[in-house]
Design a protein around this motif. Structure first.
Motif, PDB file in Angstrom:
ATOM      1  N   ARG A  65       2.425   7.317   4.195  1.00  0.00           N
ATOM      2  CA  ARG A  65       1.390   6.411   3.374  1.00  0.00           C
ATOM      3  C   ARG A  65       1.779   5.026   4.151  1.00  0.00           C
ATOM      4  O   ARG A  65       2.834   4.359   3.744  1.00  0.00           O
ATOM      5  N   ASP A  69      -2.828   3.028   3.671  1.00  0.00           N
ATOM      6  CA  ASP A  69      -3.284   4.379   2.602  1.00  0.00           C
ATOM      7  C   ASP A  69      -3.636   3.743   1.257  1.00  0.00           C
ATOM      8  O   ASP A  69      -3.466   2.824   0.814  1.00  0.00           O
ATOM      9  N   GLN A 124      -1.600   3.868  -1.805  1.00  0.00           N
ATOM     10  CA  GLN A 124      -0.283   2.846  -1.917  1.00  0.00           C
ATOM     11  C   GLN A 124      -0.674   1.730  -1.968  1.00  0.00           C
ATOM     12  O   GLN A 124      -0.152   0.574  -2.613  1.00  0.00           O
ATOM     13  N   THR A 164       4.989  14.878   9.102  1.00  0.00           N
ATOM     14  CA  THR A 164       5.107  14.212   7.619  1.00  0.00           C
ATOM     15  C   THR A 164       3.744  13.108   7.791  1.00  0.00           C
ATOM     16  O   THR A 164       3.760  12.510   8.734  1.00  0.00           O
ATOM     17  N   SER A 174      -6.380  10.808   0.003  1.00  0.00           N
ATOM     18  CA  SER A 174      -5.230  10.070  -0.439  1.00  0.00           C
ATOM     19  C   SER A 174      -4.647  10.501  -1.620  1.00  0.00           C
ATOM     20  O   SER A 174      -3.394  10.185  -2.116  1.00  0.00           O
ATOM     21  N   GLU A 234      -2.007   0.689  -5.544  1.00  0.00           N
ATOM     22  CA  GLU A 234      -0.834   0.672  -6.483  1.00  0.00           C
ATOM     23  C   GLU A 234      -0.240  -1.129  -6.109  1.00  0.00           C
ATOM     24  O   GLU A 234       0.192  -1.724  -7.347  1.00  0.00           O
ATOM     25  N   ARG A 242       3.663  15.580   2.772  1.00  0.00           N
ATOM     26  CA  ARG A 242       3.537  14.290   2.094  1.00  0.00           C
ATOM     27  C   ARG A 242       3.971  14.132   0.580  1.00  0.00           C
ATOM     28  O   ARG A 242       3.877  14.966  -0.014  1.00  0.00           O
ATOM     29  N   ASP A 243       4.537  12.937   0.541  1.00  0.00           N
ATOM     30  CA  ASP A 243       5.255  12.777  -0.848  1.00  0.00           C
ATOM     31  C   ASP A 243       6.343  13.728  -1.254  1.00  0.00           C
ATOM     32  O   ASP A 243       6.338  14.165  -2.430  1.00  0.00           O
ATOM     33  N   GLY A 244       7.078  14.398  -0.284  1.00  0.00           N
ATOM     34  CA  GLY A 244       8.087  15.527  -0.338  1.00  0.00           C
ATOM     35  C   GLY A 244       7.595  16.696  -0.492  1.00  0.00           C
ATOM     36  O   GLY A 244       8.328  17.846  -0.657  1.00  0.00           O
ATOM     37  N   ARG A 245       6.104  16.834  -0.587  1.00  0.00           N
ATOM     38  CA  ARG A 245       5.673  18.330  -0.749  1.00  0.00           C
ATOM     39  C   ARG A 245       5.165  18.738   0.564  1.00  0.00           C
ATOM     40  O   ARG A 245       4.401  18.402   1.242  1.00  0.00           O
TER      41      ARG A 245
END
Length: 636
Positions: A209, A343, A346, A206, A241, A349, A22-25
């Protein structure tokens, strides 16, 4: 290319290859397997685990407890990791049903692999088999169906080729996750098959979001701008989240106050100017007062359970509307809300950008500050009490809150403690408050705390447990010693079921059957003396009694210095309670009774239930239907 493995060996190989991102991690999804071996899994899954030492196996003492530990591990990991649980057939399997229910109700991913009866049937009935006259394809593992988000019985070794990917889909789904059960017949576990090598290749799932519909998001922003008294309710989805930072910024920019559910407690630092504290039946005076007159409720990542909504009596403004932000469509539509199925991070934001410089009216800001101040003074008052001995539960909570470090974690689940902790605990870290209150399962605490510590060994974990829960399930203290995983256990001894005792009195039943007393003219004899410190010491823990406030402070300091699991036993007053603050819970009272106390409680109940509400969709502007003539004109 193929690899010949038993079905059990293939399962372990597959599980070792699964990661999430998630989020590249990216991280490995499964942290190992918890289990107890019996004839239904020792030669299958047991043998497979033995030849895969890089997939750790942890021996537990109770199957229900090991599912609780897996849940604690996954919850602490924000549902991005979990553990596997294996059991034998029969009682080993059914012991896990309660744990499965807890995980599914709380939306926490756990993978359960109970042993099952023979698929080939020729030796039936086998030991511990439940026979049915209606079908030969029934076993006790069918009990898992209603409490699992995905359930399957693997009757052929090649069936895992389709079952395991489906299991992973559910486990890694933010909206659908919960307990996943794969029932494994003991004979099929040991059968070999030529599995394709592609099945064991590293796979990354993956965690996307999801974004809200742009039209609904725009409408939500318009609703917020037009509101005068909006209120945010932060649920567990905010923390899962990893949206706590964004929520803090959103609340600061807009001035909207934030109330927290049990799952969402820690979404804001307790000192945040917009933090109104706990919401609902176990809520603060500030949050519950704000809820009464709220004209817009923004529910973020919450199921809106009866404890949060005070059985749908918390929101009394006739014009109140709801905006629900939730990855689960099922929850997003509750209370006839404007549903933002998305999400939390997301959406917060995007809402923040849409609202720009908008803020709540200044008069509302003053009211929020006044209510916060009054609530802080009330918490300080309860913390400062010097009651007894026995001590009041509130002052013990206060001592713990001022003693523990900001990153320390408290774990709890059932009894009167959840209510007091929800009201009084001043959270300083998003992961510092770990509560099972979806299922409120007595016995979760020690096992759940063990899973929490396994997920993050860098933190001190404090298991706060009542004597009732401890007596139900304390044996995983032995597991903590076996694995050298230190827990700090604080045992509140009030000689009974204090929470339900208080409820019993509230419904006119006088606390019947809720105290630990000898049977003399009913259960009215002297209190049964139980030496909890001696019990914990007999299991290998460092154990000490504390009776006064000063003794408790010293005991906590000494326990922290220990290198093994410690148990501090403190006696608390059964009858002394932290009050409620303008909230109510619907517990029906007997309509007919010989008891005057019950009749009076019923009369009060009839009045209280009148405040319960149904919520209907907000009025919408009507549009004239387009007829055939208008269509023809539009075409030219």
């Amino acid at each position: 290319m193929t690899r010949r493995l038993t079905m059990a060996q293939a399962i372990i190989q597959f599980l070792k290859s699964q990661s999430v991102a998630r989020d590249g991690r990216e991280q490995t999804f499964f942290g190992g397997c918890l289990g107890i071996f019996g004839h239904g899994n020792v030669a299958g899954i047991g043998q497979a685990l033995q030849q895969n030492p890089d997939f750790p196996y942890y021996l537990f003492r109770n199957e229900q407890a090991m599912v609780h530990a897996a849940t604690g591990f996954a919850k602490m990991s924000n549902r991005l990791r979990t553990l596997v649980c294996t059991s034998s057939i029969g009682p080993g399997a059914t012991n896990m049903v309660t744990g499965a229910a807890l995980a599914t109700i709380n939306r926490i991913p756990v993978l359960l692999l109970p042993g099952d009866i023979f698929a080939r049937r020729n030796v039936a009935p086998v030991l511990q088999q439940l026979e049915s006259t209606a079908s030969q394809d029934v076993s006790v593992n069918d009990c898992f169906r209603p409490v699992s988000r995905y359930w399957d019985r693997i009757n052929r070794p090649e069936q895992i080729l389709t079952a395991l990917p489906e299991a992973m889909r559910v486990l890694t789904s933010p909206a659908e996750t919960g307990a996943v059960t794969l029932a494994l017949p003991q004979d099929v576990q040991t059968e070999a098959y030529d599995y394709p090598e592609e099945f064991f290749e590293h796979r990354v799932w993956t965690i996307a979001r999801a974004r809200a519909d742009s039209g609904l998001l725009k409408q939500a922003a318009e609703w917020i701008r037009s509101s005068q008294r909006p209120l945010i309710i932060a649920g567990g989805g905010v923390i899962y989240s990893e949206a706590t930072g964004e929520l803090s910024r959103f609340a600061s920019r807009t001035g909207i106050p934030v109330a927290e559910t049990h799952g969402g407690k820690g979404s804001l630092h307790a000192d945040h100017p917009q933090s109104a504290g706990a919401m609902g039946v176990t809520g603060s005076s500030a949050a519950n007062r704000l809820a009464v007159d709220a004209d817009l409720v923004i529910a973020v990542g919450t199921r809106l359970s009866d404890f949060t909504t005070a059985s749908k009596t918390a929101f009394q403004n006739p014009a109140v509307r709801f905006v629900n932000i939730n990855v689960a469509e099922f929850d997003a539509f509750k209370h006839a809300a404007l549903p933002l199925t998305a999400d939390a991070l997301q959406t917060l934001e995007e809402l923040g950008s849409a609202l720009s410089s908008w803020q709540v009216p200044q008069t509302y800001q003053f009211e929020i500050a006044r209510l916060r101040t009054a609530w802080d003074q009330e918490v300080d008052r309860i913390y400062a009490r010097r009651h007894g001995p026995p001590l009041s539960q509130g002052e013990v909570v206060g001592l713990l809150n001022t003693t523990l470090e900001p990153r320390d974690i408290i774990v709890n689940a059932a009894g009167s403690l959840p209510g007091d902790l929800h009201k009084l605990w001043r959270t300083r870290d998003p992961k510092g408050y770990h509560m099972d209150y979806g299922y409120s399962c007595m016995g979760y605490e020690v096992a759940g705390g063990l899973g929490v510590k396994m997920a993050d060994p860098s933190r001190e974990v404090y298991v706060l447990v009542g004597d009732g829960s401890y007596l139900m399930m304390a044996q995983e203290i032995v597991t903590s010693l076996q694995e050298k995983i230190k827990l700090n256990i604080v045992l509140f001894d009030n000689h009974g079921f204090s929470s339900i005792g208080g409820l019993s009195r509230a419904v006119g039943s006088g606390g019947f059957g809720t105290e630990y007393r000898y049977r003399e003219e009913g259960l009215t004899g002297p209190v049964i003396p139980i030496d909890f410190a001696a019990n914990a010491a007999s299991l290998g823990a460092y154990a000490v009694n504390a009776r006064t406030y000063e003794q408790l402070g010293t005991a906590l300091a000494d326990a922290k210095k220990q290198t093994r699991t410690s148990v501090v036993v403190v006696e608390t007053d059964y009858n002394d309670r932290v009050p409620g603050y303008g909230s109510w819970w619907d517990v029906p009272v007997a309509e007919v009774s010989e008891s005057q106390a019950v009749r009076e409680a019923r009369a009060a109940y009839i009045e209280a239930i009148k405040k319960e509400r149904y919520f209907w969709p907000a009025p919408q502007e009507k549009t004239e239907p387009v007829g055939a003539e208008q269509v023809q004109l539009a075409k030219g």
